[in-house]
Write an enzyme that holds these catalytic residues in place. Sequence first.
Site, PDB file in Angstrom:
ATOM      1  N   MET A   1       0.828  -1.195   0.000  1.00 38.48           N
ATOM      2  CA  MET A   1       0.000   0.000   0.000  1.00 38.48           C
ATOM      3  C   MET A   1       0.845   1.219   0.000  1.00 38.48           C
ATOM      4  O   MET A   1       0.707   2.081  -0.806  1.00 38.48           O
ATOM      5  CB  MET A   1      -0.914  -0.106   1.191  1.00 38.48           C
ATOM      6  CG  MET A   1      -1.238   1.159   1.850  1.00 38.48           C
ATOM      7  SD  MET A   1      -2.921   1.564   1.683  1.00 38.48           S
ATOM      8  CE  MET A   1      -2.825   3.157   1.170  1.00 38.48           C
ATOM      9  N   VAL A 178      -6.085   6.781  -4.288  1.00 37.88           N
ATOM     10  CA  VAL A 178      -5.539   7.329  -3.043  1.00 37.88           C
ATOM     11  C   VAL A 178      -4.964   6.229  -2.163  1.00 37.88           C
ATOM     12  O   VAL A 178      -3.902   6.398  -1.556  1.00 37.88           O
ATOM     13  CB  VAL A 178      -6.633   8.108  -2.285  1.00 37.88           C
ATOM     14  CG1 VAL A 178      -6.140   8.531  -0.906  1.00 37.88           C
ATOM     15  CG2 VAL A 178      -7.049   9.343  -3.072  1.00 37.88           C
ATOM     16  N   GLU A 179      -5.625   5.093  -2.110  1.00 40.77           N
ATOM     17  CA  GLU A 179      -5.207   4.038  -1.199  1.00 40.77           C
ATOM     18  C   GLU A 179      -3.909   3.350  -1.616  1.00 40.77           C
ATOM     19  O   GLU A 179      -2.985   3.225  -0.819  1.00 40.77           O
ATOM     20  CB  GLU A 179      -6.319   2.995  -1.058  1.00 40.77           C
ATOM     21  CG  GLU A 179      -7.551   3.482  -0.328  1.00 40.77           C
ATOM     22  CD  GLU A 179      -7.285   3.743   1.140  1.00 40.77           C
ATOM     23  OE1 GLU A 179      -6.256   3.272   1.666  1.00 40.77           O
ATOM     24  OE2 GLU A 179      -8.096   4.423   1.766  1.00 40.77           O
ATOM     25  N   THR A 180      -3.848   2.865  -2.852  1.00 42.36           N
ATOM     26  CA  THR A 180      -2.699   2.039  -3.259  1.00 42.36           C
ATOM     27  C   THR A 180      -2.195   2.328  -4.668  1.00 42.36           C
ATOM     28  O   THR A 180      -1.371   1.585  -5.184  1.00 42.36           O
ATOM     29  CB  THR A 180      -3.078   0.541  -3.204  1.00 42.36           C
ATOM     30  OG1 THR A 180      -4.128   0.280  -4.139  1.00 42.36           O
ATOM     31  CG2 THR A 180      -3.523   0.131  -1.812  1.00 42.36           C
TER      32      THR A 180
END
Length: 385
Positions: A1, A178-180
Amino acid sequence: MIFLAHISQRLSLGLALLMFGGCANQAEKPLASTQGSSTPTIQAAPSQPKKTAPTIHAQTSVGGYHANSVSGDYAGYQSVNRFIDEMVQKHGFDRAYLNGLFSQAKRKQWTLDYLAKSDKSLKSKPSQGSWSRYRAKFLDSRHINSGVSFWREHRLALQRASKQYGVPAEYILGIMAVETTFGSYVGSHRVIDALTTLSFDYQRRGEYFRGELENFLLMSRSEHINPAKPVGSFAGAMGLGQFMPSSFLEWAVDFNADGHRDLWDPEDSIGSVANYFSQHGWQPGKPVVSPLRGNLSAASNMEPGLDNLYSINSLQKAGLLPAIDCHCDDPLRLIWLRHNSNDEYLLGYPNFYVITRYNHSTHYAMAVHELAKAIKSAYSSSASR
């Protein structure tokens, strides 16, 4: 991530940390000597109420772990032994299996040290330019171009998810961006290490993480996963959408119909993010945010944030109105964004609030929203060529 290089960038988002709040207290002292372990990584975890899966008996746990007692970093931790007792009594786990599994778990001192610093830094109000700095970390060509490529590759799955759950493809992509960055980095911590450390050595939020550890073991057993194998964020979030185990059990879906819910699989992740939004109240066809019109100076005298609701009538009395008219009667939230040279106020509709259920941060939700629009624009432009 997220790489160590991303740490300050991502945790300042508050993905996991806004949920935690407060400093790490002194860890429990083991009865026997333990060895510390220090490893960096990163992430954000969706903030959820604790969800406990139904009791599951007569399932075989994977991994072949076996020990008469817990050894290694968590030898002598009474809280670990109590947790094992609960898992045996409540969910029918084999005690020797859990003894063997927790003998493998590593204490992540880096995580505890980092949380102690980061929790303190999140107590202050937004500084001038805070939104500009935050926005710059995500609204760039790498995130946008990756979103376009991912949309092309998984166009059919995105179409199906949008139709089934009523969530536009671009907002599913905004979360993954946005996350990964669409799985380019999903984390490097073993989830068992992350959750064990935070369950038994982070007293400020230990109860929450023990619930997540419980759900992780149930998830691993029901999905026939070796619990020592999955890797994710330092907080135990997993996959392209960085679900915590409670979120997995509650909202993850087998979108590719292969018999397993796999958050590292793009199709399952697409369906799971869409289902998460749908279950948290996404309103198809309704707006996310709106600029203000009217007496804009009045906004500075109002309380911004997710906990403050304003009706259209109360806004009108203050001389303010949404710049778009969606014929919505839902209460609205005032969003305060601090640019380098000015402050901006927007109104957040219920769909904006739904995004913040993924991460309780207005900056986070705005980054998802703006990335969603940017990715959709770039994808539409490329498709018309």
